[in-house]
Structures are given as structure tokens and as C-alpha cells.
Design a protein around this motif. Structure first.
Motif, PDB file in Angstrom:
ATOM      1  N   MET A   1       0.849  -1.184   0.000  1.00  0.00           N
ATOM      2  CA  MET A   1       0.000   0.000   0.000  1.00  0.00           C
ATOM      3  C   MET A   1       0.888   1.239   0.000  1.00  0.00           C
ATOM      4  SD  MET A   1      -3.018   1.090   2.687  1.00  0.00           S
ATOM      5  CE  MET A   1      -3.942  -0.366   2.272  1.00  0.00           C
ATOM      6  N   GLY A   5      -2.217   5.792   0.262  1.00  0.00           N
ATOM      7  CA  GLY A   5      -3.244   4.778   0.489  1.00  0.00           C
ATOM      8  C   GLY A   5      -3.401   4.456   1.964  1.00  0.00           C
ATOM      9  N   ALA A   6      -2.285   4.349   2.673  1.00  0.00           N
ATOM     10  CA  ALA A   6      -2.335   4.063   4.112  1.00  0.00           C
ATOM     11  C   ALA A   6      -2.991   5.215   4.867  1.00  0.00           C
ATOM     12  CB  ALA A   6      -0.928   3.807   4.646  1.00  0.00           C
ATOM     13  N   GLU A   9      -6.808   5.054   4.395  1.00  0.00           N
ATOM     14  CA  GLU A   9      -7.460   3.802   4.765  1.00  0.00           C
ATOM     15  C   GLU A   9      -8.596   4.051   5.766  1.00  0.00           C
ATOM     16  OE1 GLU A   9      -6.201  -0.633   6.330  1.00  0.00           O
ATOM     17  OE2 GLU A   9      -4.655   0.840   5.886  1.00  0.00           O
ATOM     18  N   GLY A  10      -9.713   3.437   5.501  1.00  0.00           N
ATOM     19  CA  GLY A  10     -10.855   3.556   6.396  1.00  0.00           C
ATOM     20  C   GLY A  10     -11.801   4.689   6.054  1.00  0.00           C
TER      21      GLY A  10
END
Length: 116
Positions: A1, A5-6, A9-10
Motif C-alpha cells: 500500500m 493509500g495508508a 485507509e478507512g
């Protein structure tokens, strides 16, 4: 990732939001003055829709913020960065500004940074 992207996330984002955020990061990096990019607005609050714009705050050094404030050049709207029919709404800030909002900002101003 990826790093981006990290960081995302969520969050409830559509692919075109992620692409637009990635393109925004590229443009901000090219400026060379950014310390961090803060995603705000409806996307950060989990209230975004497929057509939501991308709201960001770009954190910069105190001197750069003062230089931009003197012009003034603290806000921007980019229509050429999104990969869909929308825009990126941006503001420059320094740590002092963020601390002031956290300590003495109005309820709406502090809420704007909740989830960011």
C-alpha cells in the motif's frame, strides 16, 4: 500500500477521490513548501458523496505562512487536478494557526478539523 493509500485507509472515498488526492499531493510536493497535507471537509468527516470536492489544508513553516499571508495567497481552488467534475479547495496554514484554532477557535472552526 502506498503512503497515501495508508493515510486514506478507512475513509469513505470513491476511486476518483483517491486519484484526485494523489494528484493534489504531486502538485503540492512540487511547490516544495509543504510539511503535511490534511484532508478535511465532508470526505474527512465521512459525509462525502460521489460528487464531493476535495478539501485540504497544507501545513507549512511559519515563515512561508507569513509570506503567503502578506500577499495574500492563503487559499486556492484547482479545477484542473480532479479526475471528475469537481475541484480541490485548499488553504495554507502553519502549526501556530492550527494550535490557535484548537485552543480558541469557534465550535464550527474546531469541528472543521475533527476527523481531518
Amino acid at each position: 500500500m502506498t503512503e497515501i493509500g495508508a493515510a486514506l485507509e478507512g475513509l469513505k472515498l470513491w476511486p476518483h477521490h483517491v486519484e484526485t488526492i494523489e494528484r493534489t499531493v504531486e502538485r503540492i510536493r512540487a511547490d516544495g513548501a509543504a510539511l503535511a497535507l490534511i484532508l478535511g471537509g465532508s470526505l474527512a468527516h465521512g459525509l462525502g458523496t460521489e460528487g464531493s470536492d476535495v478539501d485540504i489544508v497544507v501545513l507549512t513553516e511559519r515563515g512561508d505562512f507569513a509570506r503567503r499571508a502578506a500577499v495574500p495567497d492563503l487559499t486556492f481552488t484547482w479545477h484542473d487536478v480532479p479526475t471528475y467534475d469537481s475541484y480541490v479547495d485548499g488553504k495554507w496554514a502553519d502549526l501556530d494557526f492550527l494550535e490557535t484554532v484548537a485552543q480558541r477557535g469557534s465550535d464550527p472552526a474546531r469541528w472543521a478539523f475533527a476527523g481531518a
